[in-house]
Design an enzyme around this catalytic site. Structure first.
Site, PDB file in Angstrom:
ATOM      1  N   SER A 145       4.373  -2.588 -12.027  1.00  0.00           N
ATOM      2  CA  SER A 145       3.251  -2.323 -12.929  1.00  0.00           C
ATOM      3  C   SER A 145       2.415  -3.567 -13.251  1.00  0.00           C
ATOM      4  O   SER A 145       1.960  -3.737 -14.383  1.00  0.00           O
ATOM      5  CB  SER A 145       3.739  -1.662 -14.228  1.00  0.00           C
ATOM      6  OG  SER A 145       4.361  -0.427 -13.942  1.00  0.00           O
ATOM      7  N   GLY A 204       6.086   1.550 -10.496  1.00  0.00           N
ATOM      8  CA  GLY A 204       5.450   2.864 -10.494  1.00  0.00           C
ATOM      9  C   GLY A 204       5.408   3.520 -11.861  1.00  0.00           C
ATOM     10  O   GLY A 204       5.206   4.725 -11.975  1.00  0.00           O
ATOM     11  N   GLU A 250      12.378   1.947  -3.378  1.00  0.00           N
ATOM     12  CA  GLU A 250      12.132   3.319  -2.897  1.00  0.00           C
ATOM     13  C   GLU A 250      12.933   3.599  -1.632  1.00  0.00           C
ATOM     14  O   GLU A 250      13.410   4.721  -1.427  1.00  0.00           O
ATOM     15  CB  GLU A 250      10.623   3.535  -2.659  1.00  0.00           C
ATOM     16  CG  GLU A 250       9.888   3.681  -3.979  1.00  0.00           C
ATOM     17  CD  GLU A 250       8.425   3.275  -3.934  1.00  0.00           C
ATOM     18  OE1 GLU A 250       7.879   3.083  -2.829  1.00  0.00           O
ATOM     19  OE2 GLU A 250       7.837   3.119  -5.025  1.00  0.00           O
ATOM     20  N   TRP A 308       0.822  -1.222   0.000  1.00  0.00           N
ATOM     21  CA  TRP A 308       0.000   0.000   0.000  1.00  0.00           C
ATOM     22  C   TRP A 308       0.849   1.262   0.000  1.00  0.00           C
ATOM     23  O   TRP A 308       0.329   2.366  -0.202  1.00  0.00           O
ATOM     24  CB  TRP A 308      -0.910   0.032   1.228  1.00  0.00           C
ATOM     25  CG  TRP A 308      -2.060  -0.930   1.208  1.00  0.00           C
ATOM     26  CD1 TRP A 308      -2.303  -1.917   0.288  1.00  0.00           C
ATOM     27  CD2 TRP A 308      -3.124  -1.008   2.155  1.00  0.00           C
ATOM     28  NE1 TRP A 308      -3.448  -2.604   0.606  1.00  0.00           N
ATOM     29  CE2 TRP A 308      -3.976  -2.061   1.752  1.00  0.00           C
ATOM     30  CE3 TRP A 308      -3.439  -0.307   3.312  1.00  0.00           C
ATOM     31  CZ2 TRP A 308      -5.124  -2.416   2.460  1.00  0.00           C
ATOM     32  CZ3 TRP A 308      -4.587  -0.657   4.024  1.00  0.00           C
ATOM     33  CH2 TRP A 308      -5.418  -1.698   3.595  1.00  0.00           C
ATOM     34  N   LYS A 309       2.130   1.126   0.282  1.00  0.00           N
ATOM     35  CA  LYS A 309       3.028   2.290   0.397  1.00  0.00           C
ATOM     36  C   LYS A 309       2.427   3.307   1.385  1.00  0.00           C
ATOM     37  O   LYS A 309       1.750   2.919   2.329  1.00  0.00           O
ATOM     38  CB  LYS A 309       3.295   2.908  -0.961  1.00  0.00           C
ATOM     39  CG  LYS A 309       3.781   1.877  -1.983  1.00  0.00           C
ATOM     40  CD  LYS A 309       4.385   2.493  -3.179  1.00  0.00           C
ATOM     41  CE  LYS A 309       4.696   1.414  -4.197  1.00  0.00           C
ATOM     42  NZ  LYS A 309       5.496   1.884  -5.288  1.00  0.00           N
TER      43      LYS A 309
HETATM   44  C1  PEP Z   1       5.991  -1.641  -5.834  1.00  0.00           C
HETATM   45  O1  PEP Z   1       6.092  -0.509  -5.388  1.00  0.00           O
HETATM   46  O2  PEP Z   1       6.481  -2.579  -5.194  1.00  0.00           O
HETATM   47  C2  PEP Z   1       5.305  -1.836  -7.097  1.00  0.00           C
HETATM   48  C3  PEP Z   1       5.457  -2.971  -7.705  1.00  0.00           C
HETATM   49  O3  PEP Z   1       4.542  -0.772  -7.558  1.00  0.00           O
HETATM   50  P1  PEP Z   1       3.593  -0.759  -8.870  1.00  0.00           P
HETATM   51  O4  PEP Z   1       2.817  -2.048  -8.879  1.00  0.00           O
HETATM   52  O5  PEP Z   1       2.745   0.423  -8.682  1.00  0.00           O
HETATM   53  O6  PEP Z   1       4.510  -0.657 -10.049  1.00  0.00           O
END
Ligand code: PEP
Length: 250
Positions: free
Chosen positions: A212, A173, A97, A10-11
């Site tokens: 993604s 992302g 991140e 969920w970040k």
């Molecule tokens: C993530 O941050 O671990 C990730 C995979 O993000 P996203 O699915 O939005 O690319």
């Protein structure tokens, strides 16, 4: 046979009201998916809420980071046993991140990894190369180095208690996921490297793809031999999309 696993990251998103709607919808949506493990990694303040809502359901909850040390003089820190107190089973370690924005290194990620293992948590250890590294043909070198920071330091046995996640930075992302073939190639490389140390662990460790993932690309990714599920960012905030991704893994 490795059981599929889908983890939502969920970040730094959520509120008590939004989380309740999201979690209740996810819990209802995945309850009949019997061949996949479903996890949500939520921000620290909402661990208690996740525990209250998800306890006794199919949904497992975890955290997005932890400190390597036990209780002590560290303002803002969250120790492994605090996560255990809230019923966490999983914790993300070494997410790109944090490696990039919070100056996480192979050494600090390794320290968090082993602290999680010692506390009985399952670390989700993230690895992945930047766009520039891929374009320079350094993917194997970078991912191999990140993997070795665990494998060479602690031995292959600890990986039996962990989950690995290949998350190419150029795909996280963005709207630019790795193709199933690109991801499979790196997953195979990771598994082979572990197999050189311990064939049994290599066969059983779950290696997730992240970057993604969407309901539309999940089936092809999860069909790959060495892809055992996904680490999902944005789509984990949308119950319908997250459940569809879990269903694809199921
Ligand atoms: C993530 O941050 O671990 C990730 C995979 O993000 P996203 O699915 O939005 O690319």
């Amino acid at each position: 046979m490795r059981r599929k696993l889908v983890i939502g990251n969920w970040k730094m998103n959520g509120s008590i009201a939004k989380n309740q709607l999201l979690l209740e919808a996810v819990i209802a949506g995945v309850q009949d998916l019997h061949h996949v493990d479903c996890v949500v990694c939520v921000p620290y303040p909402y661990l208690g809420q996740a525990q209250a809502l998800a306890q006794g359901t199919k949904v497992i909850w975890g955290a997005q980071n932890l400190c390597a040390s036990e209780d002590g003089v560290l303002t803002g820190g969250v120790s492994p046993h605090m996560l255990v107190d809230y019923g966490c089973q999983y914790v993300i370690v070494g997410h790109s991140e944090r490696r990039m924005l919070s100056h996480e290194t192979d050494d600090t990620a390794a320290a968090r990894f082993i602290a999680a293992i010692k506390a009985g948590l399952t670390p989700i250890f993230c690895m992945g190369e930047t766009k520039e590294e891929r374009e320079s043909d350094w993917t194997d070198y970078v991912v191999g180095r990140q993997l070795d920071s665990i494998l060479r330091r602690f031995g292959p046995e600890v990986l039996a208690k962990a989950v690995l996640a290949y998350e190419p930075l150029w795909a996280v992302g963005t709207d630019n996921p790795a193709t199933p073939e690109q991801a499979q190639q790196v997953h195979k490389f990771i598994r082979h490297r572990i197999a050189k140390c311990d064939a049994h662990v290599a066969k059983s460790v779950r290696i997730l793809y992240g970057g993604s993932i969407q309901p539309s690309n999940a089936p092809a990714l999860f069909a790959m031999h060495d892809i055992d599920g996904g680490l999902v960012g944005r789509c984990s905030l949308d119950a319908q999309a997250f459940v569809a991704i879990c269903a694809a893994a199921n």
